[in-house]
Motif scaffolding. Sequence first.
Motif, short mmCIF file in Angstrom:
data_model
loop_
_atom_site.label_atom_id
_atom_site.label_comp_id
_atom_site.label_asym_id
_atom_site.label_seq_id
_atom_site.Cartn_x
_atom_site.Cartn_y
_atom_site.Cartn_z
N ASP A 1 0.82 -1.22 0.00
CA ASP A 1 0.00 0.00 0.00
C ASP A 1 0.85 1.27 0.00
O ASP A 1 2.09 1.20 0.05
N GLU A 2 0.18 2.41 -0.05
CA GLU A 2 0.88 3.70 -0.13
C GLU A 2 1.77 3.97 1.07
O GLU A 2 2.75 4.70 0.98
N ALA A 3 1.45 3.39 2.22
CA ALA A 3 2.24 3.57 3.43
C ALA A 3 3.42 2.60 3.50
O ALA A 3 4.18 2.62 4.46
N GLY A 4 3.56 1.73 2.48
CA GLY A 4 4.66 0.77 2.46
C GLY A 4 4.37 -0.53 3.18
O GLY A 4 5.29 -1.32 3.41
N VAL A 5 3.11 -0.78 3.54
CA VAL A 5 2.76 -2.04 4.20
C VAL A 5 2.66 -3.13 3.14
O VAL A 5 1.89 -3.02 2.18
#
Length: 126
Positions: free
Chosen positions: A114-118
Amino acid sequence: MSTLTATFTVDLTPAAVLPGAADRFDVAKTWTGALEGTSRGIMLTAGDPAGGSASYIATEIFEGTLDGREGTLTFQQLGTMAGGEPELSYVIAPGSGTGALTGLTGTLTIGGIDEAGVHEVAVELP
């Protein structure tokens, strides 16, 4: 065969380059879900990622729980990209488990990021 799901976030820190590698990074991950804990390791890279052809190898030691069983495991990765097409092998190193994870083998598959790097991960256990 059973499939478990987990996620991780990763911190890559540039480190001194070793012979045979273009770059070296220290890796730190925080795992949640079926894998709960942390891992630390090293990543070596080579090639031209901006041009669509590169590779990396990484090894990391996970400490925590897998599906409620506590111990350590070593994860090994081999990632390649040729012509912009990625391939990844991500495995639990045979013989690396300790504690309640002794004897465990399997593979990990990274799904979405995802955009948060998860990173989403499926863990396949025989």
